[in-house]
Design a protein around this motif. Structure first.
Motif, PDB file in Angstrom:
ATOM      1  N   CYS A 183       0.839  -1.215   0.000  1.00  9.98           N
ATOM      2  CA  CYS A 183       0.000   0.000   0.000  1.00  9.98           C
ATOM      3  C   CYS A 183       0.862   1.250   0.000  1.00  9.98           C
ATOM      4  CB  CYS A 183      -0.940  -0.006   1.198  1.00  9.98           C
ATOM      5  SG  CYS A 183      -2.396  -1.017   0.887  1.00  9.98           S
ATOM      6  N   GLY A 184       2.000   1.185   0.669  1.00 10.67           N
ATOM      7  CA  GLY A 184       2.933   2.312   0.640  1.00 10.67           C
ATOM      8  C   GLY A 184       3.458   2.556  -0.768  1.00 10.67           C
ATOM      9  N   VAL A 185       3.696   1.485  -1.501  1.00  5.42           N
ATOM     10  CA  VAL A 185       4.159   1.623  -2.896  1.00  5.42           C
ATOM     11  C   VAL A 185       3.106   2.363  -3.716  1.00  5.42           C
ATOM     12  CG1 VAL A 185       4.753   0.352  -4.999  1.00  5.42           C
ATOM     13  CG2 VAL A 185       5.618  -0.443  -2.775  1.00  5.42           C
ATOM     14  N   SER A 194       5.586   3.227   5.260  1.00  4.92           N
ATOM     15  CA  SER A 194       6.587   4.237   4.896  1.00  4.92           C
ATOM     16  C   SER A 194       7.700   3.632   4.036  1.00  4.92           C
ATOM     17  CB  SER A 194       7.208   4.859   6.146  1.00  4.92           C
ATOM     18  OG  SER A 194       6.227   5.529   6.869  1.00  4.92           O
ATOM     19  N   LEU A 195       8.082   2.393   4.373  1.00  8.76           N
ATOM     20  CA  LEU A 195       9.092   1.713   3.550  1.00  8.76           C
ATOM     21  C   LEU A 195       8.572   1.541   2.127  1.00  8.76           C
ATOM     22  CD1 LEU A 195      11.602  -0.038   2.952  1.00  8.76           C
ATOM     23  CD2 LEU A 195      10.416  -1.975   4.020  1.00  8.76           C
ATOM     24  N   GLY A 196       7.319   1.089   2.000  1.00 13.66           N
ATOM     25  CA  GLY A 196       6.735   0.912   0.665  1.00 13.66           C
ATOM     26  C   GLY A 196       6.652   2.232  -0.091  1.00 13.66           C
ATOM     27  N   LYS A 197       6.311   3.291   0.626  1.00 12.62           N
ATOM     28  CA  LYS A 197       6.207   4.603  -0.023  1.00 12.62           C
ATOM     29  C   LYS A 197       7.577   5.012  -0.602  1.00 12.62           C
ATOM     30  CE  LYS A 197       4.378   9.240   0.983  1.00 12.62           C
ATOM     31  NZ  LYS A 197       5.477  10.167   1.243  1.00 12.62           N
ATOM     32  N   LEU A 229      16.073   1.625   4.038  1.00 10.89           N
ATOM     33  CA  LEU A 229      16.264   1.078   5.391  1.00 10.89           C
ATOM     34  C   LEU A 229      17.558   1.567   6.042  1.00 10.89           C
ATOM     35  CD1 LEU A 229      15.090  -2.600   4.688  1.00 10.89           C
ATOM     36  CD2 LEU A 229      13.875  -0.877   6.033  1.00 10.89           C
ATOM     37  N   ALA A 230      18.421   2.229   5.257  1.00  8.55           N
ATOM     38  CA  ALA A 230      19.744   2.628   5.766  1.00  8.55           C
ATOM     39  C   ALA A 230      19.623   3.525   6.998  1.00  8.55           C
ATOM     40  CB  ALA A 230      20.520   3.357   4.678  1.00  8.55           C
ATOM     41  N   GLY A 231      20.400   3.193   8.023  1.00  7.69           N
ATOM     42  CA  GLY A 231      20.491   4.037   9.219  1.00  7.69           C
ATOM     43  C   GLY A 231      19.276   3.956  10.135  1.00  7.69           C
ATOM     44  N   LYS A 232      18.326   3.103   9.827  1.00  8.13           N
ATOM     45  CA  LYS A 232      17.108   3.021  10.660  1.00  8.13           C
ATOM     46  C   LYS A 232      17.375   2.130  11.883  1.00  8.13           C
ATOM     47  CE  LYS A 232      13.321   4.725   8.251  1.00  8.13           C
ATOM     48  NZ  LYS A 232      13.868   5.150   7.031  1.00  8.13           N
ATOM     49  N   THR A 233      16.999   2.616  13.076  1.00  5.44           N
ATOM     50  CA  THR A 233      17.086   1.748  14.255  1.00  5.44           C
ATOM     51  C   THR A 233      15.761   1.023  14.465  1.00  5.44           C
ATOM     52  OG1 THR A 233      16.489   3.652  15.591  1.00  5.44           O
ATOM     53  CG2 THR A 233      18.831   3.075  15.525  1.00  5.44           C
ATOM     54  N   SER A 234      14.678   1.529  13.841  1.00  6.02           N
ATOM     55  CA  SER A 234      13.372   0.903  14.021  1.00  6.02           C
ATOM     56  C   SER A 234      13.178  -0.179  12.962  1.00  6.02           C
ATOM     57  CB  SER A 234      12.262   1.945  13.919  1.00  6.02           C
ATOM     58  OG  SER A 234      12.246   2.479  12.616  1.00  6.02           O
ATOM     59  N   VAL A 235      12.289  -1.109  13.268  1.00  4.32           N
ATOM     60  CA  VAL A 235      12.125  -2.282  12.417  1.00  4.32           C
ATOM     61  C   VAL A 235      10.881  -2.143  11.533  1.00  4.32           C
ATOM     62  CG1 VAL A 235      10.759  -3.601  14.104  1.00  4.32           C
ATOM     63  CG2 VAL A 235      12.154  -4.814  12.479  1.00  4.32           C
ATOM     64  N   ALA A 236      11.012  -2.550  10.261  1.00  7.49           N
ATOM     65  CA  ALA A 236       9.843  -2.716   9.383  1.00  7.49           C
ATOM     66  C   ALA A 236       9.776  -4.217   9.118  1.00  7.49           C
ATOM     67  CB  ALA A 236      10.006  -1.920   8.096  1.00  7.49           C
ATOM     68  N   GLU A 237       8.976  -4.923   9.929  1.00  8.16           N
ATOM     69  CA  GLU A 237       8.996  -6.389   9.923  1.00  8.16           C
ATOM     70  C   GLU A 237       8.692  -6.990   8.550  1.00  8.16           C
ATOM     71  OE1 GLU A 237      10.104  -8.366  12.070  1.00  8.16           O
ATOM     72  OE2 GLU A 237       9.331  -8.085  14.090  1.00  8.16           O
ATOM     73  N   GLY A 238       7.853  -6.286   7.773  1.00  7.77           N
ATOM     74  CA  GLY A 238       7.468  -6.829   6.469  1.00  7.77           C
ATOM     75  C   GLY A 238       8.651  -7.061   5.544  1.00  7.77           C
ATOM     76  N   ALA A 239       9.734  -6.312   5.740  1.00  7.98           N
ATOM     77  CA  ALA A 239      10.898  -6.462   4.862  1.00  7.98           C
ATOM     78  C   ALA A 239      11.536  -7.835   5.035  1.00  7.98           C
ATOM     79  CB  ALA A 239      11.917  -5.362   5.158  1.00  7.98           C
ATOM     80  N   ILE A 293       0.443 -10.366  -4.586  1.00  8.45           N
ATOM     81  CA  ILE A 293       0.868  -9.093  -3.986  1.00  8.45           C
ATOM     82  C   ILE A 293       2.100  -9.326  -3.110  1.00  8.45           C
ATOM     83  CG2 ILE A 293       0.171  -7.145  -2.530  1.00  8.45           C
ATOM     84  CD1 ILE A 293      -2.755  -7.742  -3.381  1.00  8.45           C
ATOM     85  N   VAL A 294       2.055 -10.391  -2.327  1.00  6.90           N
ATOM     86  CA  VAL A 294       3.211 -10.730  -1.485  1.00  6.90           C
ATOM     87  C   VAL A 294       4.435 -10.985  -2.370  1.00  6.90           C
ATOM     88  CG1 VAL A 294       4.141 -12.500   0.071  1.00  6.90           C
ATOM     89  CG2 VAL A 294       1.813 -11.604   0.429  1.00  6.90           C
ATOM     90  N   GLU A 295       4.220 -11.717  -3.442  1.00  9.52           N
ATOM     91  CA  GLU A 295       5.315 -12.022  -4.378  1.00  9.52           C
ATOM     92  C   GLU A 295       5.884 -10.729  -4.969  1.00  9.52           C
ATOM     93  OE1 GLU A 295       7.992 -14.299  -6.206  1.00  9.52           O
ATOM     94  OE2 GLU A 295       6.392 -15.286  -5.097  1.00  9.52           O
ATOM     95  N   ALA A 296       4.997  -9.801  -5.316  1.00  6.40           N
ATOM     96  CA  ALA A 296       5.444  -8.529  -5.906  1.00  6.40           C
ATOM     97  C   ALA A 296       6.282  -7.730  -4.897  1.00  6.40           C
ATOM     98  CB  ALA A 296       4.222  -7.714  -6.344  1.00  6.40           C
ATOM     99  N   VAL A 297       5.857  -7.732  -3.637  1.00  3.48           N
ATOM    100  CA  VAL A 297       6.624  -6.998  -2.605  1.00  3.48           C
ATOM    101  C   VAL A 297       8.003  -7.650  -2.442  1.00  3.48           C
ATOM    102  CG1 VAL A 297       6.723  -6.424  -0.140  1.00  3.48           C
ATOM    103  CG2 VAL A 297       4.567  -6.158  -1.384  1.00  3.48           C
ATOM    104  N   ALA A 298       8.040  -8.970  -2.430  1.00  2.19           N
ATOM    105  CA  ALA A 298       9.327  -9.665  -2.281  1.00  2.19           C
ATOM    106  C   ALA A 298      10.253  -9.331  -3.445  1.00  2.19           C
ATOM    107  CB  ALA A 298       9.096 -11.170  -2.177  1.00  2.19           C
ATOM    108  N   ARG A 299       9.709  -9.299  -4.658  1.00  5.90           N
ATOM    109  CA  ARG A 299      10.520  -8.966  -5.853  1.00  5.90           C
ATOM    110  C   ARG A 299      11.053  -7.540  -5.780  1.00  5.90           C
ATOM    111  NH1 ARG A 299      10.694 -10.494 -10.714  1.00  5.90           N
ATOM    112  NH2 ARG A 299       9.490  -8.897 -11.803  1.00  5.90           N
ATOM    113  N   LEU A 300      10.192  -6.651  -5.330  1.00  2.00           N
ATOM    114  CA  LEU A 300      10.574  -5.242  -5.236  1.00  2.00           C
ATOM    115  C   LEU A 300      11.674  -5.054  -4.192  1.00  2.00           C
ATOM    116  CD1 LEU A 300       9.865  -2.501  -6.327  1.00  2.00           C
ATOM    117  CD2 LEU A 300       7.917  -2.401  -4.779  1.00  2.00           C
ATOM    118  N   LEU A 301      11.502  -5.693  -3.040  1.00  2.42           N
ATOM    119  CA  LEU A 301      12.506  -5.587  -1.971  1.00  2.42           C
ATOM    120  C   LEU A 301      13.854  -6.156  -2.442  1.00  2.42           C
ATOM    121  CD1 LEU A 301      10.319  -6.666   1.079  1.00  2.42           C
ATOM    122  CD2 LEU A 301      11.459  -4.448   0.837  1.00  2.42           C
ATOM    123  N   ALA A 302      13.785  -7.199  -3.247  1.00  2.00           N
ATOM    124  CA  ALA A 302      15.020  -7.823  -3.734  1.00  2.00           C
ATOM    125  C   ALA A 302      15.642  -7.024  -4.874  1.00  2.00           C
ATOM    126  CB  ALA A 302      14.721  -9.253  -4.194  1.00  2.00           C
ATOM    127  N   GLY A 303      14.965  -5.962  -5.297  1.00  2.00           N
ATOM    128  CA  GLY A 303      15.503  -5.116  -6.371  1.00  2.00           C
ATOM    129  C   GLY A 303      15.420  -5.768  -7.734  1.00  2.00           C
TER     130      GLY A 303
END
Ligand SMILES: NC(=O)c1ccc[n+]([C@@H]2O[C@H](COP(=O)([O-])OP(=O)(O)OC[C@H]3O[C@@H](n4cnc5c(N)ncnc54)[C@H](O)[C@@H]3O)[C@@H](O)[C@H]2O)c1
Ligand SMILES: O=P(O)(O)OC[C@H](O)CO
Length: 339
Positions: free
Chosen positions: A201-203, A261-264, A276-286, A305-315
């Motif tokens: 949804c952030g994306v 926010s990560l998705g955005k 995610l660089a420099g973040k001390t807080s966790v975004a568990e979905g990553a 949708i889950v597959e798409a998020v995984a692909r996006l996170l993996a670049g």
């Protein structure tokens, strides 16, 4: 000294002084109850005890004087009830430092363990075999709970109503309202899957795809949560409740969510590493997205949708291309076909 204080009034402990552990400690202490809060960071133990603040993870909160921080997790060993609030990827290693014992252990992290694919209750069963497990989950932004704003959660008890009778008076407060369940799997899957969907949804927000697209993602994301949950033994009613749909709506609607926010940021063109660089807080979905996508693939289950998020996170592809792929999928019936 510790033993004396515990004998006087400390009956509940919180493991993990991130935003959520700190907010839960504050909610529990809001009626004057004494709460012991384990923090991993020595400087945070000193700060909480000296100034009743947590500038690292929850700077907006002022904590009650009855919240006592400790850096020694073994101190919590004598308490009859503990809330485990460390991020999912660290639950096993942190519980390994806790003396084993017959106590209520309430799991509050929302995620799936990478590598093993285990839900938190499976991690805890191995690390704390004598504990009676429960899961606390729902639409709960930490800063709102710490501020005493009204909040409702699912409290799923493996020990059924007897455990609920022990735990609910320890946890319920006028502005913090648990609802009973005995569906631990449903409570866990709702929280873990919604974090991945919040990234999606952030994306949509980052790409400025509009409110229609966001509502469609929530509804179709919920269909994925339900599909995965039912296959794992969760009940549909649990997933349509606070810990599933309730939390999905919250986290898919606000930049207060770290996952959203990560998705955005991804939608705006950043890579996951940059976002995610420099973040001390966790975004568990990553951490959960790749392992959830893998579990779905292994079960031959459609979770696009889950597959798409995984692909996006993996670049593997830019955000706009991933969205185009999702939209280009063959048309299908909205309702699941019964076997
Ligand atoms: N923040 C919220 O609003 C909220 C609400 C409900 C549930 N949750 C869930 O609670 C869990 C904890 O999140 P949070 O928001 O409190 O965390 P946070 O982002 O505020 O803080 C990070 C936490 O991770 C801990 N940590 C970092 N490295 C560690 C390590 N190597 N070993 C052990 N611990 C380590 C830190 O000590 C800190 O407690 C997550 O599963 C999250 O999804 C959070
Ligand atoms: O900030 P998030 O995305 O981890 O969400 C926090 C809580 O899980 C909301 O219920």
């Amino acid at each position: 000294m510790t033993t004396l204080r515990q004998a006087q009034g400390e009956r509940i402990g919180v493991i993990g002084a991130g935003a959520w552990g700190t907010a839960l400690a504050q909610a529990l202490a809001s009626d004057g109850s004494e709460v012991v809060l384990w923090a991993r960071e020595p400087e945070l133990v000193a700060e909480i005890n000296a100034t009743h603040t947590n500038s690292l993870f929850l700077p907006s909160a002022k904590l009650a004087g009855s919240v006592r921080a400790t850096g020694d997790i073994a101190e919590l060993g004598a308490l009859p009830a503990l809330l485990a609030v460390v991020p999912a990827q660290f639950l096993g290693s942190v519980l390994a430092g806790l003396p084993d014992g017959t106590r209520d252990l309430v799991l509050c992290a929302k995620g799936i363990e990478a590598g093993s694919g285990r839900l938190m209750a499976d991690v805890a069963r191995d690390a704390a075999p004598a504990a009676s497990l429960a899961v606390l989950s729902g639409p709960t932004f930490a800063h709102e709970v710490a501020a005493g704003l009204p909040t409702a959660v699912t409290l799923a008890c493996a020990g059924g109503e007897a455990q609920w009778a022990r735990l609910s008076p320890l946890i319920a407060r006028p502005a913090f309202r648990p609802y009973y369940s005995d569906d631990l799997i449903g409570a866990e899957i709702g929280g873990a899957v919604k974090n991945v969907l919040a990234i999606a949804c952030g994306v949509v927000e980052g790409l400025q795809l509009g409110q229609n697209a966001r509502a469609a993602l929530i509804a179709r994301g919920y269909a994925e949560m339900l599909r995965f949950g039912l296959a794992r033994g969760a009940r549909a009613e649990t997933l349509s409740g606070l810990c599933g749909l309730g939390d999905l709506v919250l986290t898919c609607s606000s930049t207060s969510s770290r996952n959203f926010s990560l998705g955005k940021a991804l939608g705006e063109g950043q890579s996951a590493a940059e976002a995610l660089a420099g973040k001390t807080s966790v975004a568990e979905g990553a951490a959960t997205a790749p392992v959830l996508a893998e579990l779905a693939r292994a079960a031959n289950m459609d979770m696009p949708i889950v597959e798409a998020v995984a692909r996006l996170l993996a670049g593997e592809a830019p955000a706009r291309a991933v969205v185009s792929e999702l939209l280009a999928r063959p048309l299908k019936a909205e309702l699941e076909r019964k076997a």
